[in-house]
Structure formats: C-alpha cells, structure tokens
Design a protein around this motif. Structure first.
Motif, mmCIF file in Angstrom:
data_model
loop_
_atom_site.group_PDB
_atom_site.id
_atom_site.type_symbol
_atom_site.label_atom_id
_atom_site.label_comp_id
_atom_site.label_asym_id
_atom_site.label_seq_id
_atom_site.Cartn_x
_atom_site.Cartn_y
_atom_site.Cartn_z
ATOM 1 N N THR A 133 78.386 41.776 80.917
ATOM 2 C CA THR A 133 79.386 42.576 80.218
ATOM 3 C C THR A 133 80.795 42.003 80.412
ATOM 4 N N GLN A 134 81.060 41.317 81.542
ATOM 5 C CA GLN A 134 82.348 40.673 81.705
ATOM 6 C C GLN A 134 82.482 39.475 80.764
ATOM 7 N N VAL A 135 81.411 38.682 80.656
ATOM 8 C CA VAL A 135 81.444 37.518 79.760
ATOM 9 C C VAL A 135 81.749 37.952 78.328
ATOM 10 N N VAL A 136 81.183 39.085 77.883
ATOM 11 C CA VAL A 136 81.350 39.511 76.491
ATOM 12 C C VAL A 136 82.331 40.684 76.355
ATOM 13 N N TRP A 137 83.181 40.881 77.351
ATOM 14 C CA TRP A 137 84.184 41.949 77.245
ATOM 15 C C TRP A 137 85.186 41.540 76.173
ATOM 16 N N ALA A 138 85.249 42.298 75.092
ATOM 17 C CA ALA A 138 85.986 41.887 73.891
ATOM 18 C C ALA A 138 87.466 41.631 74.136
ATOM 19 N N GLY A 172 90.968 41.778 82.905
ATOM 20 C CA GLY A 172 89.657 42.025 83.465
ATOM 21 C C GLY A 172 88.849 43.025 82.660
ATOM 22 N N GLY A 173 87.531 42.857 82.676
ATOM 23 C CA GLY A 173 86.639 43.754 81.956
ATOM 24 C C GLY A 173 85.955 44.746 82.885
#
Length: 260
Positions: A133-138, A172-173
């Motif tokens: 989810t961090q990698v794809v946090w918009a 940060g996500g």
C-alpha cells in the motif's frame, strides 16, 4: 599510443565512469519498478501520481541502512530528522542473506506481491500488506532508496553477512482510515494535468531537487555517503596522472610499447 598504455588508461576510465553508471542504474531501476507497480493499478486508480527520485529521501535511507537493523527507522515520527521539507515520510525495508541475494526488482516485487493480502473494499490486510500500500499510495510522489552490505549480520534477521535495502517515501502513505488511491473511470481522471504511463505527471512537482542536508543521527562509523564523491575526485585525478605518465613514457621510451 601503445596497447599497454591504452589498456592502462581505459582501465582507469572504466573505474571512473563505471561508478557513475552504477549509481544512475540503481536510481533508474528503483524509480522504474515503483512506477511500474503504480501504473499497474490504473485505470482502477484515478489519482495515482507519477513517482520520481528524491536525494533527501535517499540520504535518509542510506543513513538508516548503515545501522544494519531490520526494523523501521526509530526517528520517523520526528519528520525534521527524516527530511528537510516534507511533512511526512514513509518507509519500506527488505533484507536478505547472503548479500548476493539482493536484487532491486526482486525486492520491490516482494513488496508489491503483498497485493494479494489487501482488500480495497474493506481497506483491510488479511496478512502483511503495508509495503504494497505504500508503494501504490497515490499521493506519494517521491522515493529515495539505498542498499548496504552488513558484514556482521543484520540485527533482528541474521548473524550472517547480509544486505539491507531501504526505500523512503514522501509524502508518507499508510494513513490510518484512508485508502491508498481513489477508484475512477479512467487513469488520471482524478488529478488532471499530463497523464504519463497512466500516472499523473507534473513538471514542477516531478523535478529533482538537491539538499545540503543530512540527518543528525547518521552513524559515525564506516564510510560516509560523501566518500563516494571523494573517490570519484581521486579517480579523476588518477586518470589524468596515468594519461600524462603514459604519454611521457611513450615519448621518451617509445620502444617499451608494442605496436600492431
């Protein structure tokens, strides 16, 4: 110039330019693999920002990696000790042993593969999925990564020689209660501007910046990040000296060299 002198000269040139090329390849691959994963979410994700490299985040990632400790940076909650400008910083960590097991694409894929444990509807992880989810946090659009070899092992992982790979993100996500992206009818439909590989691109936002800054908790043992540039300077001077010496020897002692 004879073959002996030429071979000696180009050996030094290869050392000089090889170091620069390796750093560029490292950065390019880190950014490419993150954007590949983010682009794959579209067109489901309508507001996914294009991601680019950030020097400040890379400095922080390198500083923490040198601790050789398989846990998240203990200074993350104090954002000014993580980055000079961003209001929040996220982090992903991978480690492996032996160091040769490290591969940028494979490490990032391990994070992305956590997608199978994430349910968008409930915004819930059935297992570990925070790396994904961090990698794809918009809303995250900057990344900086570093890898470090730990000869005495990685604390919390292995006593054997290992490698630790750290990526920091900004903003940060993984904000509690928020989903990583918004669903929409088409890629970029929720953020406007230029759509680049199904990601929202902005020239000013995506420009690279330099920082005269380093965290105040940088380990004082071992090599500093600045040692890399010292090595480049020394190598540059060495190339010039080797070239001059080879030319002088060839001029005064032409019979030393072998010609075709």
């Amino acid at each position: 110039m004879g073959r002996a002198a030429a071979a000696l000269l180009w050996a030094w040139v290869s050392l000089l330019w090889g170091a620069e090329t390796s750093e560029k390849q490292f950065i390019d691959e880190c950014v490419r693999e993150h954007n590949r994963a983010r682009s794959a979410v579209s067109p489901e994700a309508s507001d996914m920002l294009h991601m680019t490299w950030d020097e400040g985040l890379a400095i922080t990632a390198g500083a923490w990696a040198r601790h050789c400790d398989f846990q998240h940076n203990i200074y993350r909650k104090d954002v000014r000790r993580m980055h000079p400008t961003f209001p929040s910083v996220g982090e992903n960590i991978w480690t492996g042993s032996p160091p040769s097991s490290f591969n940028i694409t494979r490490a990032i894929k391990a994070w992305v593969d956590e997608k199978q444990h994430y349910d968008y509807g409930s915004n819930h992880c059935r297992h570990v999925c925070g790396h994904y989810t961090q990698v794809v946090w918009a809303k995250t659009y900057k990344v900086g990564c570093a890898v470090h070899v730990c000869p005495d092992g990685v604390k919390g992982f292995t006593p054997e020689e290992g490698a630790i790979f750290v990526c920091n993100y900004a903003p940060g996500g993984n904000v509690i209660g928020q989903q990583p992206y918004r669903r929409g009818s088409a890629a970029c439909s929720g953020c406007g501007g230029v759509c680049k590989d199904r990601l929202c691109y902005d020239k000013e936002r995506d420009s690279e910046k330099s920082y005269n800054w380093s965290p105040d908790w940088v380990p004082r043992t071992g090599h500093r990040d600045s040692d890399y540039w010292i090595i480049l300077v020394v190598r540059s001077v060495g190339v010039i000296l080797i070239f001059s010496a080879a030319y002088a020897v060839h001029y005064f002692y032409p019979d030393i060299f072998c010609y075709e």
